[in-house]
Design a protein around this motif. Structure first.
Motif, PDB file in Angstrom:
ATOM      1  N   ALA A 193      22.766  -8.133   0.458  1.00 18.24           N
ATOM      2  CA  ALA A 193      21.464  -8.743   0.190  1.00 18.24           C
ATOM      3  C   ALA A 193      20.419  -7.680  -0.141  1.00 18.24           C
ATOM      4  CB  ALA A 193      21.021  -9.577   1.389  1.00 18.24           C
ATOM      5  N   VAL A 194      20.474  -6.556   0.558  1.00 16.32           N
ATOM      6  CA  VAL A 194      19.542  -5.457   0.264  1.00 16.32           C
ATOM      7  C   VAL A 194      19.796  -4.909  -1.134  1.00 16.32           C
ATOM      8  CG1 VAL A 194      18.888  -3.106   0.910  1.00 16.32           C
ATOM      9  CG2 VAL A 194      19.205  -4.834   2.681  1.00 16.32           C
ATOM     10  N   GLN A 195      21.069  -4.703  -1.468  1.00 18.37           N
ATOM     11  CA  GLN A 195      21.412  -4.181  -2.798  1.00 18.37           C
ATOM     12  C   GLN A 195      21.020  -5.155  -3.897  1.00 18.37           C
ATOM     13  OE1 GLN A 195      21.808  -0.852  -1.820  1.00 18.37           O
ATOM     14  NE2 GLN A 195      23.052  -0.897  -3.665  1.00 18.37           N
ATOM     15  N   ALA A 196      20.994  -6.441  -3.592  1.00 25.38           N
ATOM     16  CA  ALA A 196      20.632  -7.465  -4.579  1.00 25.38           C
ATOM     17  C   ALA A 196      19.122  -7.685  -4.655  1.00 25.38           C
ATOM     18  CB  ALA A 196      21.330  -8.775  -4.251  1.00 25.38           C
TER      19      ALA A 196
ATOM     20  N   ALA B 225       0.846  -1.194   0.000  1.00 30.47           N
ATOM     21  CA  ALA B 225       0.000   0.000   0.000  1.00 30.47           C
ATOM     22  C   ALA B 225       0.880   1.243   0.000  1.00 30.47           C
ATOM     23  CB  ALA B 225      -0.907  -0.012   1.227  1.00 30.47           C
ATOM     24  N   ASP B 226       0.355   2.325  -0.529  1.00 35.23           N
ATOM     25  CA  ASP B 226       1.139   3.556  -0.654  1.00 35.23           C
ATOM     26  C   ASP B 226       1.708   4.012   0.687  1.00 35.23           C
ATOM     27  OD1 ASP B 226       0.698   3.616  -3.361  1.00 35.23           O
ATOM     28  OD2 ASP B 226      -0.970   5.044  -3.266  1.00 35.23           O
ATOM     29  N   GLU B 227       0.955   3.846   1.772  1.00 28.51           N
ATOM     30  CA  GLU B 227       1.435   4.329   3.066  1.00 28.51           C
ATOM     31  C   GLU B 227       2.561   3.465   3.636  1.00 28.51           C
ATOM     32  OE1 GLU B 227      -1.267   3.715   6.501  1.00 28.51           O
ATOM     33  OE2 GLU B 227      -2.665   2.977   4.976  1.00 28.51           O
ATOM     34  N   LEU B 228       2.828   2.306   3.031  1.00 31.08           N
ATOM     35  CA  LEU B 228       3.927   1.450   3.476  1.00 31.08           C
ATOM     36  C   LEU B 228       5.186   1.642   2.643  1.00 31.08           C
ATOM     37  CD1 LEU B 228       2.059  -1.927   4.154  1.00 31.08           C
ATOM     38  CD2 LEU B 228       2.636  -0.118   5.795  1.00 31.08           C
ATOM     39  N   ARG B 229       5.087   2.399   1.568  1.00 34.89           N
ATOM     40  CA  ARG B 229       6.245   2.605   0.693  1.00 34.89           C
ATOM     41  C   ARG B 229       7.223   3.593   1.319  1.00 34.89           C
ATOM     42  NH1 ARG B 229       5.387   0.723  -4.539  1.00 34.89           N
ATOM     43  NH2 ARG B 229       3.232   0.162  -5.033  1.00 34.89           N
ATOM     44  N   THR B 230       8.510   3.266   1.217  1.00 37.16           N
ATOM     45  CA  THR B 230       9.551   4.162   1.725  1.00 37.16           C
ATOM     46  C   THR B 230      10.633   4.437   0.682  1.00 37.16           C
ATOM     47  OG1 THR B 230      10.730   2.248   2.656  1.00 37.16           O
ATOM     48  CG2 THR B 230       9.225   3.454   4.123  1.00 37.16           C
ATOM     49  N   GLY B 231      10.886   3.496  -0.183  1.00 42.08           N
ATOM     50  CA  GLY B 231      11.940   3.622  -1.178  1.00 42.08           C
ATOM     51  C   GLY B 231      12.669   2.306  -1.328  1.00 42.08           C
ATOM     52  N   PRO B 232      13.327   2.075  -2.458  1.00 38.97           N
ATOM     53  CA  PRO B 232      14.020   0.806  -2.684  1.00 38.97           C
ATOM     54  C   PRO B 232      15.128   0.567  -1.671  1.00 38.97           C
ATOM     55  CG  PRO B 232      13.792   2.051  -4.726  1.00 38.97           C
ATOM     56  CD  PRO B 232      13.420   2.975  -3.617  1.00 38.97           C
ATOM     57  N   GLY B 233      15.215  -0.673  -1.184  1.00 36.14           N
ATOM     58  CA  GLY B 233      16.307  -1.040  -0.302  1.00 36.14           C
ATOM     59  C   GLY B 233      16.266  -0.323   1.020  1.00 36.14           C
TER      60      GLY B 233
ATOM     61  N   ASP C 188      21.146  -7.390  -9.967  1.00 34.44           N
ATOM     62  CA  ASP C 188      19.803  -7.053  -9.506  1.00 34.44           C
ATOM     63  C   ASP C 188      19.828  -5.678  -8.844  1.00 34.44           C
ATOM     64  OD1 ASP C 188      18.470  -9.646 -10.113  1.00 34.44           O
ATOM     65  OD2 ASP C 188      19.913 -10.422  -8.660  1.00 34.44           O
ATOM     66  N   THR C 189      18.659  -5.164  -8.518  1.00 38.35           N
ATOM     67  CA  THR C 189      18.562  -3.836  -7.921  1.00 38.35           C
ATOM     68  C   THR C 189      17.724  -3.887  -6.644  1.00 38.35           C
ATOM     69  OG1 THR C 189      16.631  -3.358  -9.320  1.00 38.35           O
ATOM     70  CG2 THR C 189      18.790  -2.654 -10.138  1.00 38.35           C
ATOM     71  N   PRO C 190      17.916  -2.921  -5.749  1.00 30.94           N
ATOM     72  CA  PRO C 190      17.118  -2.889  -4.514  1.00 30.94           C
ATOM     73  C   PRO C 190      15.626  -2.741  -4.834  1.00 30.94           C
ATOM     74  CG  PRO C 190      18.989  -1.394  -4.368  1.00 30.94           C
ATOM     75  CD  PRO C 190      18.907  -1.837  -5.798  1.00 30.94           C
ATOM     76  N   VAL C 191      14.800  -3.235  -3.919  1.00 29.79           N
ATOM     77  CA  VAL C 191      13.347  -3.245  -4.112  1.00 29.79           C
ATOM     78  C   VAL C 191      12.680  -2.656  -2.869  1.00 29.79           C
ATOM     79  CG1 VAL C 191      11.307  -4.701  -4.486  1.00 29.79           C
ATOM     80  CG2 VAL C 191      13.496  -5.292  -5.585  1.00 29.79           C
ATOM     81  N   ASP C 192      11.605  -1.922  -3.074  1.00 34.74           N
ATOM     82  CA  ASP C 192      10.773  -1.467  -1.962  1.00 34.74           C
ATOM     83  C   ASP C 192       9.630  -2.460  -1.801  1.00 34.74           C
ATOM     84  OD1 ASP C 192       9.319  -0.221  -0.037  1.00 34.74           O
ATOM     85  OD2 ASP C 192       8.878   1.603  -1.176  1.00 34.74           O
ATOM     86  N   PHE C 193       9.786  -3.400  -0.893  1.00 36.86           N
ATOM     87  CA  PHE C 193       8.751  -4.392  -0.625  1.00 36.86           C
ATOM     88  C   PHE C 193       7.682  -3.873   0.337  1.00 36.86           C
ATOM     89  CE2 PHE C 193      12.495  -7.074  -1.634  1.00 36.86           C
ATOM     90  CZ  PHE C 193      11.969  -7.865  -2.642  1.00 36.86           C
ATOM     91  N   GLY C 194       7.923  -2.696   0.911  1.00 40.49           N
ATOM     92  CA  GLY C 194       7.020  -2.186   1.938  1.00 40.49           C
ATOM     93  C   GLY C 194       7.403  -2.655   3.330  1.00 40.49           C
ATOM     94  N   ILE C 195       8.568  -3.306   3.457  1.00 41.97           N
ATOM     95  CA  ILE C 195       8.963  -3.899   4.738  1.00 41.97           C
ATOM     96  C   ILE C 195       9.275  -2.829   5.784  1.00 41.97           C
ATOM     97  CG2 ILE C 195      10.817  -5.198   5.858  1.00 41.97           C
ATOM     98  CD1 ILE C 195      10.750  -7.095   3.446  1.00 41.97           C
ATOM     99  N   GLU C 196       9.958  -1.743   5.388  1.00 40.60           N
ATOM    100  CA  GLU C 196      10.236  -0.692   6.365  1.00 40.60           C
ATOM    101  C   GLU C 196       8.937  -0.077   6.862  1.00 40.60           C
ATOM    102  OE1 GLU C 196      13.006   2.226   5.068  1.00 40.60           O
ATOM    103  OE2 GLU C 196      14.745   0.931   5.396  1.00 40.60           O
ATOM    104  N   GLY C 197       7.960   0.090   5.970  1.00 40.53           N
ATOM    105  CA  GLY C 197       6.667   0.611   6.377  1.00 40.53           C
ATOM    106  C   GLY C 197       5.944  -0.327   7.326  1.00 40.53           C
TER     107      GLY C 197
END
Length: 450
Positions: A267-270, A80-88, A304-313
């Motif tokens: 791992a985050v960068q990958a 969800a948009d409110e969980l997005r913070t940015g890749p990695g 590979d590139t970092p991903v924003d999975f919403g985990i920080e949110g």
């Protein structure tokens, strides 16, 4: 539908994750018996005896220890948009470079040689170390032997980088790795003692999934043995993957699970996960219930590139690990440290408690991403605005080995001052590596006492 399946699976397994009064008493007295024997053990056994030669049963004979061999394939929905913070994870490159120039990273065991002595804060884990050492040491020894010749064993394969990368990831899945990612080598993540040992400018990150059932029993010898067995399985899988890369005509050198680098940033960068508040890599499929290893190679794999999975949110909404950490070592907010915006753990409180409680790992056990998987957590949040499992004993409850009590939501053990005491071991942030340190020529086995 996915949430329902997860809930049904957990409901079926719940009885195995719940101890009765007698079992909790056994947990307490077993821990006290181990503590009583520790003074004798530390005087009669080396820190990590060389036991790789001792015969052992195959891992399938230890179902509670065996890591999972399935590659992760569950799709992860967009957060969800409110969980997005940015890749990695948020980085401040200038501060990262300044920290590297002024204070390069050092191998923790080299920095604290007393980790191998009788005053080691993790010495109370001697029973789990003793029973798993033959398997762990055997895998580490095989990897160290393979690293003596990291160069290619055949002409370079005439395939495109994309085809080579796809073939490598298929081989990793066949070997039983849960996931692999590829990123660039960065000397800032490499401990100073091991600079110059990488065989290329590409890093492969490999992950193996720790046994699910045993992890839900944290803290316990059972869960700690499962973690160490997972490391042994990871060592063998990464060694075999390195051999496959050499057969394709490229150099490859696995670092080992003790590591010569900080594996979580790689791992985050990958794109394999994001940094949780608990200081661990949270992967979408298993949270931090996994073990990580890296290898360097000169193969032209696509990165590979970092991903924003919403985990920080999710972590910001959840914060269960902050409230449940028995040592109170996890901060609730992130701050910049060495150019990385993160929740910096209080190691001085965490490490002694971990060593005296069978590895602790309460922060892993109570994480909803570890227990249910990120897809279920995201779908629950999308539907209800709540974090799946929060404030329930099913997720947050744990049995504490120091007193044999069960602690549910809102409860936390009261730890005496001596639990945090580490006689003979000093947490000195300004400490320098001993001048008599000897380069282990890349095998990194001395750090384990092999």
């Amino acid at each position: 539908m996915y949430i329902t399946l997860i809930d049904e699976r957990v409901a079926k397994m719940a009885p195995e994750f719940t101890r009765n009064g007698l079992q909790r008493a056994a947990l307490k007295w077993g821990h006290q018996f181990s503590t009583l024997l520790y003074p004798v053990a530390r005087k009669t056994l080396p820190y990590r005896p060389k036991m790789w030669w001792i015969p052992r049963l195959p891992i399938w004979a230890h179902p509670r220890r065996a890591p999972h061999s399935r590659p992760w394939s569950t799709p992860v929905p967009a957060p969800a948009d409110e969980l997005r913070t940015g890749p990695g994870v948020q980085l401040i490159p200038e501060a990262q470079q300044r920290a590297f120039d002024e204070a390069p990273l050092h191998d923790f065991i080299r920095l604290h040689p007393e980790m191998r002595g009788e005053h080691s804060p993790t010495g109370h884990m001697w029973i789990s170390l003793l029973s798993t050492s033959p398997r762990v040491q055997g895998a580490a020894r095989r990897r160290a032997q393979a690293n003596r010749r990291p160069e290619a064993t055949a002409p370079a394969a005439r395939v495109t980088p994309a085809a080579l990368t796809e073939a490598m990831k298929r081989e990793a899945a066949r070997l039983g790795l849960a996931a692999v990612g590829v990123t660039a080598y960065d000397i800032k993540y490499n401990y100073a003692e091991y600079h110059g040992l990488a065989v290329g400018d590409t890093i492969i990150v490999g992950i193996v999934e720790q046994n699910f059932d045993s992890t839900q029993m944290c803290p316990s010898l059972r869960s700690e043995k499962a973690a160490l067995s997972a490391y042994a399985g990871l060592e063998d899988r990464m060694r075999l993957l390195a051999e496959w890369i050499r057969e394709q005509g490229y150099a490859a050198r696995a670092e080992g699970f003790v590591g010569e680098s900080m594996v979580i940033p790689y791992a985050v960068q990958a794109g394999l996960g994001q940094l949780g508040l608990n200081g661990q890599l949270l992967t979408p499929n298993a949270g931090s219930r996994c073990r990580i290893e890296v290898m360097s190679t000169d193969a032209p794999f696509l990165h590979d590139t970092p991903v924003d999975f919403g985990i920080e949110g999710v972590c910001d909404k959840c914060q269960i690990c902050v409230r449940r950490c028995p040592a109170g070592a996890i901060p609730a907010i992130r701050k910049e440290s060495r150019g990385v915006v993160k929740a910096k753990l209080n190691t001085k409180r965490c490490l002694p408690v971990m060593g005296k409680t069978a590895g602790c790992s309460v922060c892993m056990k109570v994480c909803p991403v570890q227990r249910y998987g990120l897809p279920a957590v995201l779908q629950e949040f999308e539907a209800t605005g709540r974090v799946l499992g929060k404030d329930t004993d099913d997720l947050e409850g744990f049995d504490w080995p120091l007193d044999g009590r069960h602690y549910g939501p809102g409860e936390r053990p009261r730890l005496a001052a001596e639990v945090f005491e580490t006689p003979g071991f000093e947490f000195d942030p300004g400490r320098k590596v001993p001048l008599d340190w000897v380069d282990p020529t890349g095998t990194n086995t001395e750090a384990l006492g092999y």
